[in-house]
Design a protein around this motif. Structure first.
Motif, mmCIF file in Angstrom:
data_model
loop_
_atom_site.group_PDB
_atom_site.id
_atom_site.type_symbol
_atom_site.label_atom_id
_atom_site.label_comp_id
_atom_site.label_asym_id
_atom_site.label_seq_id
_atom_site.Cartn_x
_atom_site.Cartn_y
_atom_site.Cartn_z
ATOM 1 N N GLU A 197 0.830 -1.209 0.000
ATOM 2 C CA GLU A 197 0.000 0.000 0.000
ATOM 3 C C GLU A 197 0.867 1.263 0.000
ATOM 4 O OE1 GLU A 197 -2.931 0.000 3.119
ATOM 5 O OE2 GLU A 197 -3.632 -1.985 2.538
ATOM 6 N N ASN A 198 1.965 1.255 0.754
ATOM 7 C CA ASN A 198 2.894 2.403 0.773
ATOM 8 C C ASN A 198 3.533 2.607 -0.595
ATOM 9 O OD1 ASN A 198 2.447 3.145 3.397
ATOM 10 N ND2 ASN A 198 4.179 1.974 4.234
ATOM 11 N N LYS A 199 3.933 1.485 -1.231
ATOM 12 C CA LYS A 199 4.523 1.582 -2.571
ATOM 13 C C LYS A 199 3.520 2.162 -3.559
ATOM 14 C CE LYS A 199 8.102 -1.933 -2.672
ATOM 15 N NZ LYS A 199 8.548 -3.171 -3.298
ATOM 16 N N ALA A 200 2.287 1.696 -3.507
ATOM 17 C CA ALA A 200 1.246 2.173 -4.422
ATOM 18 C C ALA A 200 0.961 3.655 -4.175
ATOM 19 C CB ALA A 200 -0.035 1.346 -4.264
ATOM 20 N N LYS A 201 0.949 4.061 -2.911
ATOM 21 C CA LYS A 201 0.708 5.467 -2.568
ATOM 22 C C LYS A 201 1.842 6.343 -3.080
ATOM 23 C CE LYS A 201 -0.546 8.322 1.371
ATOM 24 N NZ LYS A 201 -0.740 8.384 2.814
ATOM 25 N N LYS A 202 3.092 5.883 -2.925
ATOM 26 C CA LYS A 202 4.245 6.634 -3.422
ATOM 27 C C LYS A 202 4.200 6.747 -4.944
ATOM 28 C CE LYS A 202 7.471 5.703 0.337
ATOM 29 N NZ LYS A 202 8.712 5.042 0.726
ATOM 30 N N GLN A 203 3.813 5.674 -5.614
ATOM 31 C CA GLN A 203 3.722 5.691 -7.075
ATOM 32 C C GLN A 203 2.668 6.704 -7.534
ATOM 33 O OE1 GLN A 203 3.026 1.600 -8.157
ATOM 34 N NE2 GLN A 203 5.231 1.178 -8.405
ATOM 35 N N ARG A 204 1.519 6.745 -6.866
ATOM 36 C CA ARG A 204 0.475 7.707 -7.225
ATOM 37 C C ARG A 204 0.944 9.141 -7.023
ATOM 38 N NH1 ARG A 204 -4.410 4.703 -4.325
ATOM 39 N NH2 ARG A 204 -2.644 3.772 -3.369
ATOM 40 N N ILE A 205 1.689 9.391 -5.957
ATOM 41 C CA ILE A 205 2.218 10.743 -5.702
ATOM 42 C C ILE A 205 3.218 11.123 -6.787
ATOM 43 C CG2 ILE A 205 3.662 12.103 -4.129
ATOM 44 C CD1 ILE A 205 2.302 10.612 -1.798
ATOM 45 N N ILE A 206 4.095 10.185 -7.152
ATOM 46 C CA ILE A 206 5.081 10.455 -8.203
ATOM 47 C C ILE A 206 4.377 10.715 -9.535
ATOM 48 C CG2 ILE A 206 6.930 9.407 -9.579
ATOM 49 C CD1 ILE A 206 7.913 8.080 -6.975
ATOM 50 N N ILE A 207 3.395 9.906 -9.876
ATOM 51 C CA ILE A 207 2.647 10.088 -11.134
ATOM 52 C C ILE A 207 1.917 11.423 -11.127
ATOM 53 C CG2 ILE A 207 0.695 9.212 -12.484
ATOM 54 C CD1 ILE A 207 1.663 6.366 -11.749
ATOM 55 N N ALA A 208 1.291 11.773 -10.005
ATOM 56 C CA ALA A 208 0.583 13.062 -9.912
ATOM 57 C C ALA A 208 1.563 14.223 -10.073
ATOM 58 C CB ALA A 208 -0.167 13.162 -8.583
ATOM 59 N N ALA A 209 2.758 14.122 -9.463
ATOM 60 C CA ALA A 209 3.769 15.179 -9.574
ATOM 61 C C ALA A 209 4.260 15.295 -11.016
ATOM 62 C CB ALA A 209 4.937 14.907 -8.632
ATOM 63 N N LEU A 210 4.469 14.169 -11.695
ATOM 64 C CA LEU A 210 4.888 14.190 -13.093
ATOM 65 C C LEU A 210 3.815 14.816 -13.989
ATOM 66 C CD1 LEU A 210 6.680 10.720 -13.443
ATOM 67 C CD2 LEU A 210 7.724 12.988 -13.487
ATOM 68 N N ILE A 211 2.563 14.484 -13.762
ATOM 69 C CA ILE A 211 1.462 15.046 -14.555
ATOM 70 C C ILE A 211 1.374 16.555 -14.334
ATOM 71 C CG2 ILE A 211 -1.058 15.124 -14.791
ATOM 72 C CD1 ILE A 211 -1.040 12.057 -14.339
ATOM 73 N N LEU A 212 1.492 17.004 -13.076
ATOM 74 C CA LEU A 212 1.471 18.442 -12.786
ATOM 75 C C LEU A 212 2.653 19.149 -13.452
ATOM 76 C CD1 LEU A 212 0.375 18.571 -9.039
ATOM 77 C CD2 LEU A 212 -0.875 19.449 -11.011
ATOM 78 N N GLY A 213 3.835 18.540 -13.396
ATOM 79 C CA GLY A 213 5.015 19.117 -14.042
ATOM 80 C C GLY A 213 4.832 19.231 -15.549
ATOM 81 N N MET A 214 4.290 18.197 -16.171
ATOM 82 C CA MET A 214 4.042 18.235 -17.622
ATOM 83 C C MET A 214 3.014 19.305 -17.967
ATOM 84 S SD MET A 214 4.341 14.181 -18.800
ATOM 85 C CE MET A 214 2.699 14.203 -19.343
ATOM 86 N N MET A 215 1.957 19.421 -17.157
ATOM 87 C CA MET A 215 0.934 20.445 -17.420
ATOM 88 C C MET A 215 1.548 21.841 -17.302
ATOM 89 S SD MET A 215 -2.387 18.691 -15.584
ATOM 90 C CE MET A 215 -3.248 20.210 -15.492
ATOM 91 N N PHE A 216 2.428 22.025 -16.319
ATOM 92 C CA PHE A 216 3.097 23.315 -16.159
ATOM 93 C C PHE A 216 3.954 23.620 -17.388
ATOM 94 C CE2 PHE A 216 6.800 25.774 -14.730
ATOM 95 C CZ PHE A 216 6.155 26.920 -14.289
ATOM 96 N N CYS A 217 4.730 22.656 -17.854
ATOM 97 C CA CYS A 217 5.585 22.858 -19.040
ATOM 98 C C CYS A 217 4.761 23.150 -20.287
ATOM 99 C CB CYS A 217 6.471 21.630 -19.269
ATOM 100 S SG CYS A 217 7.757 21.430 -18.012
#
Length: 179
Positions: free
Chosen positions: A5-25
């Motif tokens: 569950e911790n791994k899955a939560k970390k993966q979702r946070i990383i994916i959300a951060a990447l999506i936000l970064g791409m949207m910003f760019c």
């Protein structure tokens, strides 16, 4: 179970951060391409304009010569350091003389705050210039008043080949703009 569950939560946070970064760019890219005001600088051509300046008038009694080494060139100029611009007719009024002692053709530019607002055609030695029309759209950028960050920029060209000479001349002027 808790470790997965911790791994899955970390993966979702990383994916959300990447999506936000791409949207910003993507947002920055869209702004830069479509909405950013681009600074348009006038470029200096490598060859003189084919068109001779129509407003140039011959100088009278101007026969002195410059001592120039073979293969060299020389420019002599006389000017008043004030330019008056009338927005009503989009014209600059001044006094610039290109004596016959010069060995180069020139193009005269009027710069205000680093931007060329008026540019002549080719001026042959032995001519003078008293007026120049403003470049397209430049009258809209000027306001009434006095500009002290202004120059005559004299671009030199070989009279036979039309090729740009190595040296340009800059003379400080004051530009006064009125309606």
């Amino acid at each position: 179970m808790e470790n997965n569950e911790n791994k899955a939560k970390k993966q979702r946070i990383i994916i959300a951060a990447l999506i936000l970064g791409m949207m910003f760019c993507i947002g920055i890219t869209i702004w830069a391409v479509f909405f950013r005001k681009s600074e348009t600088k006038s470029l200096v051509p490598d060859y003189a304009p084919q068109q001779t300046e129509q407003n140039a008038e011959p100088l009278e009694g101007n026969s002195r010569s410059l001592d120039v080494p073979e293969g060299g060139g020389g420019i002599s100029l006389e000017y008043e350091n004030t330019v008056n611009i009338k927005l009503s007719d989009k014209t600059a009024y001044f006094s610039y003389k290109h004596p016959s002692s010069s060995t180069q053709d020139i193009v005269l530019c009027i710069e205000v705050n680093g931007e060329i607002i008026a540019r002549s055609g080719t001026i042959k030695p032995g001519n003078q210039l008293k007026t120049l029309p403003l470049l397209e759209g430049e009258a809209d950028k000027l306001s009434e008043g006095t500009y002290t960050d202004a120059n005559f920029r004299v671009l030199s060209y070989d009279p036979q080949s039309g090729e740009k000479a190595m040296v340009d001349t800059v003379a400080k002027i004051t530009v006064t703009v009125e309606k």
